[in-house]
Design a protein around this motif. Structure first.
Motif, PDB file in Angstrom:
ATOM      1  N   LYS A  38      55.757  13.905  20.321  1.00  0.00           N
ATOM      2  CA  LYS A  38      56.126  12.909  21.342  1.00  0.00           C
ATOM      3  C   LYS A  38      54.872  12.163  21.793  1.00  0.00           C
ATOM      4  O   LYS A  38      53.821  12.765  21.961  1.00  0.00           O
ATOM      5  N   ASN A  60      61.209  14.799  20.435  1.00  0.00           N
ATOM      6  CA  ASN A  60      62.175  15.207  21.445  1.00  0.00           C
ATOM      7  C   ASN A  60      62.800  14.060  22.226  1.00  0.00           C
ATOM      8  O   ASN A  60      63.471  14.295  23.216  1.00  0.00           O
ATOM      9  N   ILE A  82      63.577  18.526  18.687  1.00  0.00           N
ATOM     10  CA  ILE A  82      63.288  19.705  19.518  1.00  0.00           C
ATOM     11  C   ILE A  82      63.634  19.518  20.993  1.00  0.00           C
ATOM     12  O   ILE A  82      63.580  20.463  21.765  1.00  0.00           O
ATOM     13  N   MET A 207      53.946  27.139  22.442  1.00  0.00           N
ATOM     14  CA  MET A 207      53.483  25.755  22.511  1.00  0.00           C
ATOM     15  C   MET A 207      51.956  25.788  22.646  1.00  0.00           C
ATOM     16  O   MET A 207      51.342  26.810  22.380  1.00  0.00           O
ATOM     17  N   SER A 208      51.361  24.682  23.069  1.00  0.00           N
ATOM     18  CA  SER A 208      49.891  24.627  23.062  1.00  0.00           C
ATOM     19  C   SER A 208      49.223  25.767  23.832  1.00  0.00           C
ATOM     20  O   SER A 208      48.240  26.330  23.383  1.00  0.00           O
ATOM     21  N   VAL A 224      53.589  22.812  18.550  1.00  0.00           N
ATOM     22  CA  VAL A 224      52.313  22.546  19.216  1.00  0.00           C
ATOM     23  C   VAL A 224      52.073  21.043  19.303  1.00  0.00           C
ATOM     24  O   VAL A 224      52.103  20.339  18.297  1.00  0.00           O
ATOM     25  N   GLY A 225      51.848  20.560  20.531  1.00  0.00           N
ATOM     26  CA  GLY A 225      51.606  19.142  20.746  1.00  0.00           C
ATOM     27  C   GLY A 225      50.169  18.863  21.135  1.00  0.00           C
ATOM     28  O   GLY A 225      49.323  18.511  20.313  1.00  0.00           O
ATOM     29  N   ARG A 232      48.474  14.209  26.388  1.00  0.00           N
ATOM     30  CA  ARG A 232      49.356  13.050  26.234  1.00  0.00           C
ATOM     31  C   ARG A 232      49.146  12.029  27.327  1.00  0.00           C
ATOM     32  O   ARG A 232      48.917  12.360  28.468  1.00  0.00           O
TER      33      ARG A 232
END
Ligand SMILES: *Cc1c(COP(=O)(O)O)cnc(C)c1O
Length: 235
Positions: A38, A60, A82, A207-208, A224-225, A232
């Motif tokens: 994202k 997402n 997701i 996740m991260s 993982v973002g 972000r």
């Protein structure tokens, strides 16, 4: 591949290396690394696909997926959805994603089933479990998960491949371990008997901030973002 890029994405090299090293040091080089993309432009995603061996991404937001989709280098790419999915938006993504991680209602199941039947496709789905039973959060409560999996079997164009969870934010490591252990138990209870199924079953958690813990607790896929792409910017 010497495509002209509008930015230097080489900072991604280190980030991908670090996350993979962390997973390896948790003894889990086998885990699927899915990049939560994202707000990440298609060009940056393509850099990771072309140069860093990225093979799984998760979007997402329906609108954002549609905007990026045509530009992605999809030849070896697995595109998952997701995020929370509204029933009336299933029609836009049914042909574009190979897995939906956020199935949490029969209404949504019925719509995915209907759209996929029209496409002659079977959609892989994960049941989203609200592990901490948080009020505002989507997902099936842990106690209702087995019953829900049974209901999903009535939809021939859905294939239930496992579970997904989003643990609450801001927990201690110990609390995360407890949540992850709970979901892992639920995963084994529901899918453990068929583990030798050749396609295998999926436990999408981590996740991260938590991928290493989740990997230690039996996750088979981490989403993982920011640890891959940086913090972000939603502006
Ligand atoms: C954004 C997102 C992630 C990744 O979050 P990070 O903390 O940036 O790693 C994982 N899963 C879902 C469903 C997300 O929306």
């Amino acid at each position: 591949m010497t495509e002209k890029l509008s930015a230097d994405y080489s900072y991604l090299d280190e980030n991908f290396k670090k996350v993979r090293e962390d997973l390896a040091s948790a003894g889990r080089s086998d885990i699927t690394l899915l990049a939560a993309t994202k707000t990440v432009p298609a060009e940056a995603i393509n850099y990771a696909i072309d140069n860093l061996g990225l093979r799984y991404i998760g979007e997402n937001r329906v609108q954002e997926l549609l905007e990026k989709y045509d530009d992605l280098h999809k030849e070896n790419l697995h595109v998952h959805f997701i995020g929370t999915l509204q029933v009336n938006k299933v029609k836009y993504i049914a042909d574009k994603v190979e897995m939906i991680h956020s199935l949490d209602s029969e209404k949504l199941a019925a719509e995915i089933d209907k759209r996929c039947r029209a496409l002659g496709k079977v959609m892989d789905v994960l049941i989203e479990v609200n592990v901490a039973e948080e009020e505002q959060k989507s997902g099936i409560s842990p106690d209702e998960t087995s019953g829900f999996i049974e209901k999903i079997k009535n939809y021939p164009n859905l294939r239930c491949r496992g579970l997904m969870t989003m643990a609450p934010a801001g927990c201690t490591d110990e609390e995360y371990r407890r949540y992850f252990a709970k979901i892992y138990r639920l995963y084994l209870d529901n899918f453990g008997k068929n583990m030798d199924n050749k396609e295998g079953y999926i436990l999408s958690m981590g996740m991260s901030g938590t991928y290493k813990l989740a990997a230690e607790c039996g996750s088979t896929l981490v989403r993982v973002g920011s640890a891959l792409f940086g913090a972000r910017n939603y502006n």
